[in-house]
Design a protein around this motif. Structure first.
Motif, PDB file in Angstrom:
ATOM      1  N   THR A   4       1.483 -31.294 119.836  1.00  0.00           N
ATOM      2  CA  THR A   4       2.785 -31.680 120.393  1.00  0.00           C
ATOM      3  C   THR A   4       3.720 -30.497 120.598  1.00  0.00           C
ATOM      4  O   THR A   4       4.715 -30.614 121.278  1.00  0.00           O
ATOM      5  CB  THR A   4       3.480 -32.703 119.468  1.00  0.00           C
ATOM      6  OG1 THR A   4       3.560 -32.159 118.174  1.00  0.00           O
ATOM      7  CG2 THR A   4       2.727 -34.023 119.459  1.00  0.00           C
ATOM      8  N   PHE A   5       3.447 -29.355 119.986  1.00  0.00           N
ATOM      9  CA  PHE A   5       4.299 -28.171 120.127  1.00  0.00           C
ATOM     10  C   PHE A   5       3.773 -27.208 121.175  1.00  0.00           C
ATOM     11  O   PHE A   5       4.254 -26.106 121.310  1.00  0.00           O
ATOM     12  CB  PHE A   5       4.420 -27.443 118.785  1.00  0.00           C
ATOM     13  CG  PHE A   5       5.136 -28.235 117.750  1.00  0.00           C
ATOM     14  CD1 PHE A   5       4.432 -29.035 116.883  1.00  0.00           C
ATOM     15  CD2 PHE A   5       6.509 -28.201 117.656  1.00  0.00           C
ATOM     16  CE1 PHE A   5       5.083 -29.782 115.922  1.00  0.00           C
ATOM     17  CE2 PHE A   5       7.170 -28.937 116.688  1.00  0.00           C
ATOM     18  CZ  PHE A   5       6.454 -29.731 115.824  1.00  0.00           C
ATOM     19  N   TRP A   6       2.812 -27.626 121.950  1.00  0.00           N
ATOM     20  CA  TRP A   6       2.168 -26.726 122.903  1.00  0.00           C
ATOM     21  C   TRP A   6       2.222 -27.360 124.282  1.00  0.00           C
ATOM     22  O   TRP A   6       1.895 -28.541 124.456  1.00  0.00           O
ATOM     23  CB  TRP A   6       0.727 -26.523 122.473  1.00  0.00           C
ATOM     24  CG  TRP A   6      -0.112 -25.708 123.382  1.00  0.00           C
ATOM     25  CD1 TRP A   6       0.040 -24.400 123.682  1.00  0.00           C
ATOM     26  CD2 TRP A   6      -1.255 -26.156 124.103  1.00  0.00           C
ATOM     27  NE1 TRP A   6      -0.923 -23.983 124.538  1.00  0.00           N
ATOM     28  CE2 TRP A   6      -1.758 -25.066 124.817  1.00  0.00           C
ATOM     29  CE3 TRP A   6      -1.910 -27.365 124.209  1.00  0.00           C
ATOM     30  CZ2 TRP A   6      -2.862 -25.138 125.635  1.00  0.00           C
ATOM     31  CZ3 TRP A   6      -3.008 -27.439 125.021  1.00  0.00           C
ATOM     32  CH2 TRP A   6      -3.475 -26.335 125.730  1.00  0.00           C
ATOM     33  N   GLY A  11       0.817 -23.403 128.751  1.00  0.00           N
ATOM     34  CA  GLY A  11       0.240 -22.759 127.583  1.00  0.00           C
ATOM     35  C   GLY A  11       1.252 -22.178 126.627  1.00  0.00           C
ATOM     36  O   GLY A  11       0.885 -21.479 125.688  1.00  0.00           O
ATOM     37  N   ARG A  12       2.541 -22.453 126.828  1.00  0.00           N
ATOM     38  CA  ARG A  12       3.561 -21.917 125.926  1.00  0.00           C
ATOM     39  C   ARG A  12       3.590 -22.682 124.622  1.00  0.00           C
ATOM     40  O   ARG A  12       3.413 -23.900 124.588  1.00  0.00           O
ATOM     41  CB  ARG A  12       4.935 -22.012 126.571  1.00  0.00           C
ATOM     42  CG  ARG A  12       5.141 -20.996 127.634  1.00  0.00           C
ATOM     43  CD  ARG A  12       6.582 -20.920 127.986  1.00  0.00           C
ATOM     44  NE  ARG A  12       6.737 -19.918 129.005  1.00  0.00           N
ATOM     45  CZ  ARG A  12       7.833 -19.732 129.655  1.00  0.00           C
ATOM     46  NH1 ARG A  12       8.876 -20.484 129.429  1.00  0.00           N
ATOM     47  NH2 ARG A  12       7.903 -18.790 130.566  1.00  0.00           N
ATOM     48  N   VAL A  13       3.866 -21.943 123.559  1.00  0.00           N
ATOM     49  CA  VAL A  13       4.065 -22.553 122.255  1.00  0.00           C
ATOM     50  C   VAL A  13       5.577 -22.763 122.098  1.00  0.00           C
ATOM     51  O   VAL A  13       6.363 -21.848 122.314  1.00  0.00           O
ATOM     52  CB  VAL A  13       3.517 -21.656 121.129  1.00  0.00           C
ATOM     53  CG1 VAL A  13       3.779 -22.266 119.770  1.00  0.00           C
ATOM     54  CG2 VAL A  13       2.044 -21.403 121.326  1.00  0.00           C
ATOM     55  N   LEU A  14       5.967 -23.980 121.742  1.00  0.00           N
ATOM     56  CA  LEU A  14       7.386 -24.334 121.683  1.00  0.00           C
ATOM     57  C   LEU A  14       7.770 -24.716 120.260  1.00  0.00           C
ATOM     58  O   LEU A  14       6.992 -25.340 119.546  1.00  0.00           O
ATOM     59  CB  LEU A  14       7.662 -25.509 122.620  1.00  0.00           C
ATOM     60  CG  LEU A  14       7.222 -25.315 124.068  1.00  0.00           C
ATOM     61  CD1 LEU A  14       7.277 -26.620 124.814  1.00  0.00           C
ATOM     62  CD2 LEU A  14       8.089 -24.274 124.737  1.00  0.00           C
ATOM     63  N   CYS A  15       8.968 -24.397 119.922  1.00  0.00           N
ATOM     64  CA  CYS A  15       9.451 -24.810 118.610  1.00  0.00           C
ATOM     65  C   CYS A  15       9.897 -26.266 118.692  1.00  0.00           C
ATOM     66  O   CYS A  15      10.018 -26.836 119.767  1.00  0.00           O
ATOM     67  CB  CYS A  15      10.589 -23.910 118.135  1.00  0.00           C
ATOM     68  SG  CYS A  15      12.094 -24.086 119.102  1.00  0.00           S
ATOM     69  N   ASP A  16      10.211 -26.816 117.542  1.00  0.00           N
ATOM     70  CA  ASP A  16      10.541 -28.232 117.479  1.00  0.00           C
ATOM     71  C   ASP A  16      11.820 -28.554 118.250  1.00  0.00           C
ATOM     72  O   ASP A  16      11.932 -29.609 118.864  1.00  0.00           O
ATOM     73  CB  ASP A  16      10.678 -28.640 116.011  1.00  0.00           C
ATOM     74  CG  ASP A  16      10.725 -30.147 115.828  1.00  0.00           C
ATOM     75  OD1 ASP A  16      10.119 -30.851 116.664  1.00  0.00           O
ATOM     76  OD2 ASP A  16      11.359 -30.610 114.863  1.00  0.00           O
ATOM     77  N   HIS A  22      11.878 -28.364 127.308  1.00  0.00           N
ATOM     78  CA  HIS A  22      11.030 -27.449 128.088  1.00  0.00           C
ATOM     79  C   HIS A  22      10.733 -28.015 129.473  1.00  0.00           C
ATOM     80  O   HIS A  22      10.388 -29.176 129.628  1.00  0.00           O
ATOM     81  CB  HIS A  22       9.706 -27.215 127.353  1.00  0.00           C
ATOM     82  CG  HIS A  22       8.702 -26.422 128.127  1.00  0.00           C
ATOM     83  ND1 HIS A  22       8.888 -25.105 128.449  1.00  0.00           N
ATOM     84  CD2 HIS A  22       7.509 -26.785 128.662  1.00  0.00           C
ATOM     85  CE1 HIS A  22       7.848 -24.676 129.133  1.00  0.00           C
ATOM     86  NE2 HIS A  22       6.996 -25.676 129.274  1.00  0.00           N
ATOM     87  N   THR A  23      10.924 -27.166 130.468  1.00  0.00           N
ATOM     88  CA  THR A  23      10.484 -27.491 131.825  1.00  0.00           C
ATOM     89  C   THR A  23       9.449 -26.442 132.192  1.00  0.00           C
ATOM     90  O   THR A  23       9.722 -25.247 132.148  1.00  0.00           O
ATOM     91  CB  THR A  23      11.640 -27.463 132.840  1.00  0.00           C
ATOM     92  OG1 THR A  23      12.269 -26.193 132.796  1.00  0.00           O
ATOM     93  CG2 THR A  23      12.634 -28.556 132.540  1.00  0.00           C
ATOM     94  N   CYS A  24       8.276 -26.892 132.536  1.00  0.00           N
ATOM     95  CA  CYS A  24       7.155 -25.996 132.788  1.00  0.00           C
ATOM     96  C   CYS A  24       7.281 -25.397 134.186  1.00  0.00           C
ATOM     97  O   CYS A  24       7.498 -26.108 135.169  1.00  0.00           O
ATOM     98  CB  CYS A  24       5.857 -26.783 132.658  1.00  0.00           C
ATOM     99  SG  CYS A  24       4.398 -25.781 132.886  1.00  0.00           S
ATOM    100  N   GLU A  25       7.135 -24.090 134.278  1.00  0.00           N
ATOM    101  CA  GLU A  25       7.241 -23.403 135.564  1.00  0.00           C
ATOM    102  C   GLU A  25       6.143 -23.860 136.525  1.00  0.00           C
ATOM    103  O   GLU A  25       6.371 -23.977 137.728  1.00  0.00           O
ATOM    104  CB  GLU A  25       7.142 -21.879 135.385  1.00  0.00           C
ATOM    105  CG  GLU A  25       8.285 -21.253 134.628  1.00  0.00           C
ATOM    106  CD  GLU A  25       8.077 -21.306 133.128  1.00  0.00           C
ATOM    107  OE1 GLU A  25       6.931 -21.526 132.671  1.00  0.00           O
ATOM    108  OE2 GLU A  25       9.070 -21.149 132.398  1.00  0.00           O
ATOM    109  N   LEU A  30       4.780 -26.791 141.392  1.00  0.00           N
ATOM    110  CA  LEU A  30       3.991 -27.822 142.067  1.00  0.00           C
ATOM    111  C   LEU A  30       4.912 -28.859 142.713  1.00  0.00           C
ATOM    112  O   LEU A  30       4.671 -29.288 143.843  1.00  0.00           O
ATOM    113  CB  LEU A  30       3.035 -28.483 141.080  1.00  0.00           C
ATOM    114  CG  LEU A  30       2.073 -29.517 141.641  1.00  0.00           C
ATOM    115  CD1 LEU A  30       1.161 -28.893 142.700  1.00  0.00           C
ATOM    116  CD2 LEU A  30       1.248 -30.140 140.538  1.00  0.00           C
ATOM    117  N   LYS A  31       5.988 -29.251 142.006  1.00  0.00           N
ATOM    118  CA  LYS A  31       6.941 -30.203 142.565  1.00  0.00           C
ATOM    119  C   LYS A  31       7.628 -29.624 143.794  1.00  0.00           C
ATOM    120  O   LYS A  31       7.814 -30.313 144.804  1.00  0.00           O
ATOM    121  CB  LYS A  31       7.986 -30.585 141.518  1.00  0.00           C
ATOM    122  CG  LYS A  31       7.471 -31.489 140.430  1.00  0.00           C
ATOM    123  CD  LYS A  31       8.565 -31.781 139.420  1.00  0.00           C
ATOM    124  CE  LYS A  31       8.030 -32.553 138.238  1.00  0.00           C
ATOM    125  NZ  LYS A  31       9.065 -32.746 137.196  1.00  0.00           N
TER     126      LYS A  31
END
Length: 191
Positions: A4-6, A11-16, A22-25, A30-31
């Motif tokens: 759940t933190f990835w 492929g970024r590791v995110l903190c809680d 987080h918005t994925c580049e 793609l959008k």
């Protein structure tokens, strides 16, 4: 690292604290790309994707069909081999039965030996026929067939006769058997 933190896409590791913000580049790119496409281009892309998917499914299905056909061909080949062995064993059984019924021209010891061989060859013949009808393994012949060959050789020696078929003398060698070793064939001819 917990799942759940990835971010699965970039492929970024995110903190809680940042995982829900987080918005994925990659998703954003793609959008943006999809927003720039016309409706017609999107429909065409979907058709191409569907066609590729159908082609891949057809290819997998064709490979499965080929594998199933090959398996069925192997089963049929083994069944034909078992049928040949069962028919040869039945011919040997009939030969021994016929010769053991006819006491004339046989010494009592030879007749007794044939009477001893007959139940064995009958059992083996039945076992080989059962393997033809309802095989319980992929093996063809095995020890039962080897024993039938030995019994036939012994019966030929006792009676001095051979089994005649439409094609000539009964050949206990099978088409799939490896070729005889020339040195063994020469030794047998010398005897």
């Amino acid at each position: 690292m917990m799942d759940t933190f990835w971010c699965r896409d970039c492929g970024r590791v995110l903190c809680d604290t940042h995982r829900y913000q987080h918005t994925c580049e990659r998703l954003d790119a793609l959008k943006a790309k999809n927003d720039s496409w016309s409706m017609q281009a999107l429909l065409e892309q979907l058709r191409e994707d569907e066609a590729r998917k159908d082609a891949l499914e057809a290819q997998v299905k064709a490979e499965q069909q080929r594998a199933a056909e090959k398996l069925e061909e192997e089963k049929s080949h083994r069944k034909n081999q078992r049928k040949l062995l069962a028919s040869k064993a039945k011919q040997v059984e009939s030969f021994i039965q016929q010769r053991s019924r006819d006491k004339d021209g046989l010494r009592p010891a030879a007749h007794a030996k044939l009477l001893e061989l007959y139940p064995r060859v009958k059992r083996l013949s039945l076992a080989l026929y059962n393997q033809f009808e309802h095989p319980d393994s992929t093996q063809v012949g095995g020890p039962d067939w080897e024993e039938v060959k030995e019994i036939y050789a012994e019966a030929r020696e006792i009676t001095g006769m051979i089994v005649m078929t439409e094609d000539g003398p009964l050949d206990m060698r099978n088409p799939w058997d490896p070729p005889e070793d020339p040195s063994q064939a020469q030794d047998m001819q010398d005897d």
